[in-house]
Design an enzyme around this catalytic site. Structure first.
Site, PDB file in Angstrom:
ATOM      1  N   GLU B  45     -33.858   1.373 -15.903  1.00 11.95           N
ATOM      2  CA  GLU B  45     -34.093   2.499 -15.002  1.00 11.95           C
ATOM      3  C   GLU B  45     -32.929   3.461 -15.183  1.00 11.95           C
ATOM      4  OE1 GLU B  45     -35.263   0.663 -11.047  1.00 11.95           O
ATOM      5  OE2 GLU B  45     -34.185   2.476 -10.454  1.00 11.95           O
ATOM      6  N   ASP B  56     -28.569   6.732  -1.815  1.00 11.34           N
ATOM      7  CA  ASP B  56     -27.667   5.930  -2.633  1.00 11.34           C
ATOM      8  C   ASP B  56     -26.359   5.608  -1.932  1.00 11.34           C
ATOM      9  OD1 ASP B  56     -29.147   5.581  -5.067  1.00 11.34           O
ATOM     10  OD2 ASP B  56     -28.896   7.727  -5.419  1.00 11.34           O
TER      11      ASP B  56
END
Lengths: 398, 267
Positions: B45, B56
């Site tokens: 990914e 995140d």
């Protein structure tokens, strides 16, 4: 026109709820319940009671005679600066904490730029006995030390944010991350008409008391609506509150004043409407300052409360539809506006508010015009900036 | 196009590694990918950076920041990925990132370029499902790129089934639905969630991400799923390796060693 949010949270092309799945249940819960809860009679009674006896509403609509003479029209000042905690922000935090309690939340988080929303959140948390964490950029913590002290005295924990530009946009990111990590017990009190649906609509409704009172006060005073309403715009909550009940009144000109910083094309501004392009930031589709690669640009304004690269989706829509006219005022002109209001009317405004005041001198009015300026906050928090900017000339007239 | 590269994934214990494009140095994107394949990682990914990555944690935020400082853009990433499938890379590849850079680049153009480079899947965590249905689904289909949907223990059955029906590359199970400081037993709650997923008889593969960092956590979650995704821990390894971020030149043997050492710790 009417400003109504559709079932997906959009105002025209702007708005929506662009959140990761981790926040989907929280946002959905709010979407499904905010209208039902806020229209309950008991909620409204409690809200009105606190606005009246805790925050100090209604706020006066003051006829500023010397400014009226200077600008050749009737200038009326909507005195949100007289509210408890010193700005309009408290209208929204009272509404949201009552909502959070009804949702069974036990912990409150917030972001803050200038610290006014942080103080307003810490205040209602103290009032309700709820723990409160306020995220604030490291840069803002330094330039707004007084408000940091107020939040701490009120019992809130102020968490310093060191990512990105270390200002309001980064504090907002960090608050959203906290909400992702604590979805069960926490309510996020967003301080402006930004964020995923229903925040923009909900915050606008809580702030709409400003224009509801203005309308009533103007009618009582003159038997007529005002001809103009002027308010400063960062994320845009005091402006949405001040415009709300006039959006459907085409005779009322609505003017939003954003921060041009060093100048719109200087590369150091927060002129979102002038420079922004459509995209997705902080959970909604709106206009914001971004690079050709879609990276968010850092904003600059002498006022920490306007130092935000985006704008609420309603404002993006009101701009595109042409209902509100958005203009830009530089740091320098805002400082001049602060001095004008201080010297002519005995009111020291917040730097944010000073942008709206400064715009008066750039307009031409008819003697019959009745112009309301939303005085969104008082200037105590900005005295450091004023002292530094004016130096020895602080007592000189303008 | 030949049959989907996702079909080569093993039924169990598939390891997916996430890293940020253009990190630690701008031109490390492809060398890291080659090294991951050489270490027998099953799927990769690649994150394209955003200035404000809300979902995140600090490690990946910092890698986004460095990548942008290095000059990474969506256009640069596609330039870097162009030779991807003309070489030895056969592992399935997904791109992951925020919606805004995609919209700014142009939705149609983004999918065209991604497909042209041989990208197999695209994960956009801040894209609402309604937006997917209205604007993105046709693009995914037209370019034979598979979507991925995130699910948490609070995602209800109906919603999970709706995601499953879209034929995603996999369902991305977010494992750490935050119980910080709470008294909830994490393992119990997680096992209940996996049992619920098993009972739903989904046709999509499940991959667990968020909070998977080493062999212990990898083995714990892959008992219930097809595999797991490791992100932050790998980005940290890239960051902390002496030959990593400190050097300016892309040093392939050094990168290969960092990558293979890391993968050996997990599997």
């Amino acid at each position: 026109m009417k400003l109504e949010v559709n079932e997906h949270g959009f105002f025209g092309e702007f708005g929506g709820a662009y959140v990761p799945e981790m926040l989907y249940p929280n946002v959905t819960e709010l979407q499904e319940r905010y209208l039902e809860i806020t229209s309950e009679r008991q909620f409204q009674e409690e809200f009105d009671e606190l606005l009246k006896n805790f925050a100090g509403r209604p706020t006066p609509l003051f006829h500023a005679q010397r400014l009226s003479e200077e600008y050749g029209c009737t200038v009326l000042l909507k005195r949100e600066d007289l509210l408890h905690t010193g700005a309009h922000k408290i209208n929204n935090t009272i509404g949201q904490i009552l909502l959070a309690k009804r949702l069974g939340k036990r912990r409150i988080i917030a972001e803050t730029g200038a610290g006014q929303h942080g103080v307003a959140t810490a205040t209602v948390c103290a009032l309700m006995g709820m723990p409160c964490v306020v995220y604030m950029g490291e840069v803002d913590i330094k330039r707004q030390a007084l408000n940091v002290g107020r939040m701490r005295l009120l019992g809130a924990e102020v968490r310093s944010v060191t990512s990105g530009s270390k200002t309001l946009k980064d504090a907002t990111n960090e608050a959203m991350r906290d909400w992702i990590a604590n979805p069960h017990d926490t309510h996020y009190i967003i301080g402006s008409v930004v964020g995923p649906h229903p925040f923009p609509d909900m915050v606008a409704r809580f702030q709409s008391v400003i224009s509801a009172e203005m309308k009533e006060q103007c009618l009582a005073r003159d038997g007529k609506l005002p001809t103009h309403v002027i308010a400063c715009v960062g994320g845009g909550s005091n402006a949405m509150g001040g415009f709300f009940h006039f959006i459907g009144e085409p005779s009322v000109q609505l003017i939003g004043v954003e921060a041009a910083g060093h100048g719109v094309s200087s590369g150091r501004s927060a002129a979102t409407i002038a420079l922004g392009r459509e995209g997705i930031l902080h959970g909604s589709r709106t206009l914001f300052m971004q690079t050709d690669d879609g990276q968010v640009e850092e904003a600059h304004s002498i006022s920490a409360g306007l130092d935000y690269p985006g704008i609420g989706p309603q404002h993006a829509h009101l701009h595109v539809s042409g209902r509100v006219h958005y203009v830009q005022v530089t740091d320098e002109d805002a400082l001049r506006g602060a001095k004008v209001l201080s010297r002519r009317e005995g009111i020291i405004p917040a730097l944010e508010t000073a942008h709206a005041v400064a715009h008066l001198s750039r307009m031409s009015f008819k003697p019959t015009d009745r112009v309301v300026v939303v005085i969104s906050g008082r200037g105590d928090k900005d005295m450091g900036t004023y002292l530094e900017a004016f130096g020895e000339r602080i007592s000189d007239d303008v | 196009m030949t049959c989907s590269r996702f079909e080569q994934l093993p039924q169990r214990n598939a390891l997916t590694v996430f890293y940020t494009a253009g990190y630690p140095r701008l031109n490390d994107t492809l060398p890291i990918l080659s090294a991951l394949q050489a270490s027998e990682v099953n799927m990769v990914e690649i994150g394209f950076p955003f200035s404000d990555p809300v979902a995140d944690g600090p490690t990946i935020q910092a890698s986004n920041h460095v990548s942008l400082e290095n000059g990474m853009t969506v256009a640069t990433l596609f330039e870097q990925l162009k030779p991807l499938r003309s070489g030895e890379i056969t592992v399935p590849i997904l791109l992951m990132g925020s919606l805004n850079p995609i919209e700014r680049y142009g939705r149609q153009r983004f999918f065209e370029d991604a497909a042209h480079c041989g990208v197999d899947g695209l994960i956009i965590p801040d894209m609402p499902f309604e937006e997917y249905l209205a604007r993105y689904k046709p693009l995914y289909q037209q370019h034979a790129i598979k979507p991925v949907f995130l699910i948490t223990s609070r995602t209800d059955d109906a919603r999970i089934k709706a995601f499953d029906a879209e034929g995603p590359a996999f369902l991305y199970v977010v494992s750490t639905d935050a119980v910080t400081g709470g008294t909830t037993n994490v393992t119990e709650e997680r096992d209940a969630f996996f049992k619920r997923l098993a009972d739903m008889k989904l046709s999509s593969r499940l991959f667990v991400g968020f909070g998977v960092s080493d062999r212990q956590s990898f083995e714990a979650v892959t008992k219930h799923t097809a595999g797991a995704i490791i992100g932050s821990a790998f980005v940290r390894a890239l960051r902390d390796a002496p030959q990593g971020a400190s050097s300016h030149e892309s040093d392939r043997p050094a990168l290969e060693k960092i990558v293979s050492d890391f993968v050996k710790q997990v599997r």
